[in-house]
Design a protein around this motif. Structure first.
Motif, short mmCIF file in Angstrom:
data_model
loop_
_atom_site.label_atom_id
_atom_site.label_comp_id
_atom_site.label_asym_id
_atom_site.label_seq_id
_atom_site.Cartn_x
_atom_site.Cartn_y
_atom_site.Cartn_z
N LEU A 43 -8.98 12.72 -5.48
CA LEU A 43 -8.56 13.64 -6.53
C LEU A 43 -8.68 12.96 -7.90
O LEU A 43 -9.16 13.58 -8.87
CB LEU A 43 -7.12 14.07 -6.27
N PHE A 44 -8.27 11.69 -7.98
CA PHE A 44 -8.38 10.94 -9.22
C PHE A 44 -9.85 10.75 -9.60
O PHE A 44 -10.22 10.86 -10.79
CB PHE A 44 -7.69 9.58 -9.07
N ALA A 45 -10.71 10.50 -8.60
CA ALA A 45 -12.15 10.35 -8.87
C ALA A 45 -12.72 11.63 -9.45
O ALA A 45 -13.50 11.60 -10.42
CB ALA A 45 -12.87 9.98 -7.58
N ASP A 46 -12.36 12.77 -8.87
CA ASP A 46 -12.84 14.06 -9.40
C ASP A 46 -12.39 14.24 -10.85
O ASP A 46 -13.15 14.74 -11.68
CB ASP A 46 -12.32 15.22 -8.54
N TRP A 47 -11.15 13.85 -11.13
CA TRP A 47 -10.63 14.00 -12.48
C TRP A 47 -11.40 13.11 -13.46
O TRP A 47 -11.74 13.55 -14.56
CB TRP A 47 -9.15 13.66 -12.49
N LEU A 48 -11.69 11.85 -13.07
CA LEU A 48 -12.44 10.94 -13.94
C LEU A 48 -13.83 11.49 -14.25
O LEU A 48 -14.28 11.45 -15.40
CB LEU A 48 -12.54 9.57 -13.28
N ARG A 104 0.81 -1.21 0.00
CA ARG A 104 0.00 0.00 0.00
C ARG A 104 0.85 1.27 0.00
O ARG A 104 0.42 2.31 -0.48
CB ARG A 104 -0.92 0.02 1.23
N ASP A 105 2.08 1.20 0.54
CA ASP A 105 2.91 2.38 0.58
C ASP A 105 3.43 2.76 -0.80
O ASP A 105 3.90 3.87 -1.02
CB ASP A 105 4.10 2.16 1.53
N ALA A 106 3.37 1.82 -1.78
CA ALA A 106 3.90 2.09 -3.11
C ALA A 106 2.82 2.52 -4.09
O ALA A 106 3.13 2.92 -5.20
CB ALA A 106 4.61 0.85 -3.64
N VAL A 107 1.54 2.40 -3.71
CA VAL A 107 0.44 2.73 -4.62
C VAL A 107 -0.47 3.75 -3.94
O VAL A 107 -0.89 3.56 -2.81
CB VAL A 107 -0.36 1.45 -4.98
N ASP A 108 -0.75 4.83 -4.66
CA ASP A 108 -1.62 5.87 -4.10
C ASP A 108 -3.10 5.57 -4.32
O ASP A 108 -3.93 5.88 -3.48
CB ASP A 108 -1.29 7.23 -4.74
N VAL A 109 -3.43 4.99 -5.49
CA VAL A 109 -4.82 4.78 -5.87
C VAL A 109 -4.98 3.39 -6.47
O VAL A 109 -4.18 2.98 -7.33
CB VAL A 109 -5.29 5.81 -6.92
N THR A 110 -5.98 2.65 -6.03
CA THR A 110 -6.33 1.38 -6.67
C THR A 110 -7.73 1.51 -7.25
O THR A 110 -8.64 2.05 -6.62
CB THR A 110 -6.31 0.20 -5.68
N ILE A 111 -7.91 1.02 -8.48
CA ILE A 111 -9.20 1.12 -9.15
C ILE A 111 -9.49 -0.19 -9.86
O ILE A 111 -8.61 -0.81 -10.45
CB ILE A 111 -9.23 2.30 -10.15
N ARG A 112 -10.71 -0.63 -9.76
CA ARG A 112 -11.15 -1.88 -10.40
C ARG A 112 -12.15 -1.55 -11.49
O ARG A 112 -13.04 -0.71 -11.30
CB ARG A 112 -11.78 -2.81 -9.36
N THR A 113 -12.01 -2.22 -12.64
CA THR A 113 -12.92 -1.97 -13.74
C THR A 113 -12.96 -3.19 -14.65
O THR A 113 -12.20 -4.14 -14.48
CB THR A 113 -12.49 -0.72 -14.53
N THR A 114 -13.86 -3.18 -15.61
CA THR A 114 -13.99 -4.29 -16.55
C THR A 114 -12.97 -4.16 -17.67
O THR A 114 -12.37 -3.10 -17.88
CB THR A 114 -15.39 -4.34 -17.17
N THR A 115 -12.80 -5.25 -18.41
CA THR A 115 -11.87 -5.25 -19.53
C THR A 115 -12.23 -4.17 -20.54
O THR A 115 -11.37 -3.43 -21.03
CB THR A 115 -11.88 -6.62 -20.22
N ILE A 170 1.44 10.76 -8.67
CA ILE A 170 0.41 9.87 -8.13
C ILE A 170 0.42 8.56 -8.89
O ILE A 170 0.28 8.53 -10.12
CB ILE A 170 -0.98 10.53 -8.22
N THR A 171 0.61 7.46 -8.17
CA THR A 171 0.63 6.13 -8.79
C THR A 171 -0.76 5.51 -8.73
O THR A 171 -1.45 5.60 -7.71
CB THR A 171 1.63 5.20 -8.08
N VAL A 172 -1.17 4.89 -9.83
CA VAL A 172 -2.50 4.28 -9.94
C VAL A 172 -2.33 2.82 -10.33
O VAL A 172 -1.60 2.50 -11.28
CB VAL A 172 -3.36 5.01 -10.99
N SER A 173 -2.99 1.94 -9.60
CA SER A 173 -2.96 0.51 -9.90
C SER A 173 -4.35 0.06 -10.34
O SER A 173 -5.33 0.26 -9.62
CB SER A 173 -2.53 -0.29 -8.67
N GLN A 174 -4.42 -0.54 -11.55
CA GLN A 174 -5.70 -1.04 -12.07
C GLN A 174 -5.83 -2.53 -11.81
O GLN A 174 -4.89 -3.29 -12.02
CB GLN A 174 -5.77 -0.82 -13.59
N THR A 175 -7.02 -2.96 -11.41
CA THR A 175 -7.40 -4.37 -11.41
C THR A 175 -8.48 -4.53 -12.46
O THR A 175 -9.54 -3.90 -12.36
CB THR A 175 -7.93 -4.83 -10.04
N VAL A 176 -8.21 -5.31 -13.48
CA VAL A 176 -9.13 -5.49 -14.60
C VAL A 176 -9.79 -6.85 -14.49
O VAL A 176 -9.11 -7.89 -14.48
CB VAL A 176 -8.41 -5.35 -15.95
#
Length: 284
Positions: free
Chosen positions: A274-279, A84-95, A116-122
């Motif tokens: 902040l990332f959510a506001d941007w999206l 968790r210390d290496a990732v600022d934002v985690t987001i899950r979404t479909t392919t 800001i680092t973002v990690s996606q789970t697809v």
């Protein structure tokens, strides 16, 4: 296990050649492994065509089962490995949302917020116990205490290539209903199907030949290969319509019954918000 891995790659790409490139083996090796699985199961997983292969209904069923298993293992490994210390934002979404909408826009975010680092789970499997900061979903959010915001509410359009439109002389809904159609067949996503789409427009069910797939990106590839027309959510395929890789086949369209939403975990970080506001901003 080797046979199932080879089958999954071939089914995901709908191509023995591309599966072989991914796994660094020959197409003949992929074909041999798939044939061994088919013999063991006693059923055909692919239809072998002159121009390539396409999944049978049983093949599509097996693909979903294998992908669920692989995604479950991936999630477990990810949670164990998570830093968790290496990732600022985690987001899950479909392919589909990741490939068609989110990922192409990430570079624009990093130009504004490079630290800001973002990690996606697809994943295309419904997530009932998500620990991710953000989650993009199609449908009404659950009332589980999470904050949610609407991203976009699409219109559903019938699309195909310009060549497909001309080849099948599609000028109206009647012509579209007689043309080959690509059907999305997924129990995990409540996608609007062709019967519902035509019914909303006051038309009878289509009678054209059908190709059934269980993945939106596979459906899109089939449409680009002139295998049939597909239903597209204009918010997802806007880029493809803009450069005419796909075109609207008829003028009529229907509103999507539900919207795409962004849910926010109660313990989401300031960077995640902040990332959510941007999206939300770029979606509008």
């Amino acid at each position: 296990m080797t046979g199932l891995i080879c089958f999954e790659a071939a089914a995901r790409h709908v191509s023995f050649k591309r599966a072989a490139q991914e796994l660094n083996v020959t197409p003949a090796a992929i074909s041999h492994q798939v044939k061994a699985v088919e013999l063991d199961l006693g059923c055909a997983l692919f239809r072998r065509l002159h121009r390539g292969v396409e999944l049978t209904e049983k093949g599509a069923f097996l693909l979903v089962a294998i992908q669920r298993g692989l995604e479950g293992m991936s999630d477990a490994v990810g949670h164990l490995r998570e830093r968790r210390d290496a990732v600022d934002v985690t987001i899950r979404t479909t392919t589909a949302v990741s490939a068609l909408w989110l990922t192409p826009r990430m570079s624009a975010f990093w130009k504004v917020h490079p630290t800001i680092t973002v990690s996606q789970t697809v994943s295309d499997v419904p997530d009932r116990f998500s620990r991710h900061d953000l989650n993009i979903l199609y449908g009404v959010p659950n009332d589980d205490g999470r904050e949610w915001r609407q991203l976009f509410h699409d219109r559903i359009v019938a699309v195909g290539t310009r060549r497909f439109k001309e080849e099948h002389a599609i000028h109206d809904l009647v012509g579209l209903g007689a043309a080959p159609l690509v059907h999305m067949n997924s129990e995990d996503n409540d996608w609007t199907g062709w019967n519902q789409w035509f019914g909303t427009l006051g038309q009878p069910a289509p009678k054209g030949r059908g190709l059934y797939v269980n993945n939106y990106l596979i459906a899109m590839q089939a449409a680009q290969d002139d295998a049939g027309a597909m239903l597209g959510w204009d918010g997802l395929i806007g880029d493809m319509l803009a450069d005419e890789r796909l075109v609207k086949l008829v003028e009529e369209d229907v509103p999507s019954p539900v919207a795409f939403y962004l849910t926010i975990h109660p313990r989401a970080s300031a960077e995640a918000r902040l990332f959510a506001d941007w999206l939300v901003g770029i979606a509008r």
